[in-house]
Design a protein around this motif. Structure first.
Motif, PDB file in Angstrom:
ATOM      1  N   LEU A 136       0.850  -1.088   0.017  1.00 52.87           N
ATOM      2  CA  LEU A 136       0.296  -0.043  -0.042  1.00 52.87           C
ATOM      3  C   LEU A 136       0.755   1.308  -0.111  1.00 52.87           C
ATOM      4  N   ARG A 137       1.786   1.340   0.802  1.00 52.55           N
ATOM      5  CA  ARG A 137       2.784   2.425   0.825  1.00 52.55           C
ATOM      6  C   ARG A 137       3.317   2.516  -0.523  1.00 52.55           C
ATOM      7  N   GLY A 138       3.896   1.502  -1.094  1.00 56.11           N
ATOM      8  CA  GLY A 138       4.442   1.531  -2.441  1.00 56.11           C
ATOM      9  C   GLY A 138       3.544   2.112  -3.442  1.00 56.11           C
ATOM     10  N   LEU A 159      -6.005   9.799  -1.237  1.00 60.23           N
ATOM     11  CA  LEU A 159      -6.602   9.881  -0.097  1.00 60.23           C
ATOM     12  C   LEU A 159      -7.220   8.406   0.304  1.00 60.23           C
ATOM     13  N   ILE A 160      -7.801   7.671  -0.508  1.00 55.52           N
ATOM     14  CA  ILE A 160      -8.058   6.484  -0.351  1.00 55.52           C
ATOM     15  C   ILE A 160      -6.816   5.262   0.050  1.00 55.52           C
ATOM     16  N   LEU A 161      -5.755   5.555  -0.669  1.00 54.26           N
ATOM     17  CA  LEU A 161      -4.653   4.813  -0.007  1.00 54.26           C
ATOM     18  C   LEU A 161      -4.437   5.107   1.313  1.00 54.26           C
ATOM     19  N   ARG A 162      -4.341   6.466   1.581  1.00 53.73           N
ATOM     20  CA  ARG A 162      -4.197   6.711   2.852  1.00 53.73           C
ATOM     21  C   ARG A 162      -4.988   6.299   3.790  1.00 53.73           C
ATOM     22  N   GLY A 164      -1.360   1.780  10.088  1.00 57.73           N
ATOM     23  CA  GLY A 164      -0.003   2.380   9.583  1.00 57.73           C
ATOM     24  C   GLY A 164      -0.260   3.775   9.617  1.00 57.73           C
ATOM     25  N   GLY A 165      -1.147   4.546  10.042  1.00 58.46           N
ATOM     26  CA  GLY A 165      -1.470   5.758   9.712  1.00 58.46           C
ATOM     27  C   GLY A 165      -0.518   6.747  10.660  1.00 58.46           C
ATOM     28  N   ALA A 166       0.106   6.077  11.799  1.00 54.49           N
ATOM     29  CA  ALA A 166       1.089   7.320  12.299  1.00 54.49           C
ATOM     30  C   ALA A 166       2.298   7.397  11.704  1.00 54.49           C
ATOM     31  N   GLN A 167       2.689   6.515  10.551  1.00 55.65           N
ATOM     32  CA  GLN A 167       3.669   6.597   9.883  1.00 55.65           C
ATOM     33  C   GLN A 167       3.529   7.464   8.558  1.00 55.65           C
ATOM     34  N   LEU A 168       2.420   7.890   8.172  1.00 53.03           N
ATOM     35  CA  LEU A 168       2.087   8.482   6.956  1.00 53.03           C
ATOM     36  C   LEU A 168       2.610  10.070   7.243  1.00 53.03           C
ATOM     37  N   LYS A 169       3.306  10.337   5.856  1.00 55.10           N
ATOM     38  CA  LYS A 169       3.825  11.778   5.778  1.00 55.10           C
ATOM     39  C   LYS A 169       2.585  12.663   5.924  1.00 55.10           C
TER      40      LYS A 169
END
Length: 196
Positions: free
Chosen positions: A4-6, A169-172, A180-185
């Motif tokens: 997902l991050r990729g 925004l969907i991927l986030r 993993g929301g805490a690691q999002l920029k």
């Protein structure tokens, strides 16, 4: 979550690079729009001789300003929204509700992109502006009237950019749901008139 991050990375990089350019052009559009309106007011009310082109030029600039600034506002939550319900929910459930709403928005945006493309291509190139000329006589060229398709293209460009932001925004939201929301920029440090 790595996948997902990729998937998120190209959308986030694209938006980080392109949206500030769109904001800059939108600021220029609104400045030119105000100038067109002031010219029209001066000629109409001071000289009592209204010009034919400032109204249409202001409309043209307003459409492009809207198409280029809306994606930035959408990305940082700058649209009018009733979010009391979502804020009252636990973070994971709120991300699920947000994901559902973003998915519905994606369906609407994909339809709007298709309609915007159809509207700005084909027949739109046959019609010209009633008053907007591109003056090329001063450089040895031939002046011509602006095609209305350039005005309609603002719809297409705006909806394409909104769709790209929506996918980000969907991927986030999916990453947040996966924990993993805490690691999002953070999305942006841009202040769009206090949008939160």
């Amino acid at each position: 979550m790595g996948a997902l991050r990729g998937l998120l990375a190209p959308f986030q990089i694209f938006n980080d690079l392109i949206l500030p350019i769109g904001r800059g052009i939108a600021v220029a559009c609104i400045a030119l729009m105000v100038l067109c309106i002031l010219i029209q007011v001066f000629f109409r009310y001071v000289l009592n001789n209204a010009l034919p082109w400032p109204d249409e030029a202001a409309r043209f600039l307003m459409l492009w300003m809207t198409g280029l600034i809306a994606p930035s506002a959408y990305r940082v939550g700058g649209f009018v929204a009733i979010d009391m319900f979502e804020r009252a929910l636990p973070r994971t459930i709120a991300a699920g509700v947000s994901l559902f709403l973003l998915s519905v928005s994606l369906l609407v945006l994909v339809t709007a992109v298709r309609l915007g493309y159809n509207h700005s291509s084909g027949l739109a190139w046959r019609f010209t502006s009633a008053t907007l000329w591109v003056p090329l006589d001063w450089v040895g060229g031939t002046s011509f009237k602006l095609k209305l398709a350039w005005m309609y293209a603002s719809l297409f460009v705006g909806f394409v950019l909104l769709t790209i932001v929506n996918i980000e925004l969907i991927l986030r939201s999916l990453i947040t749901l996966a924990g993993g929301g805490a690691q999002l920029k953070p999305l942006s440090d841009v202040d769009l008139a206090g949008a939160e």
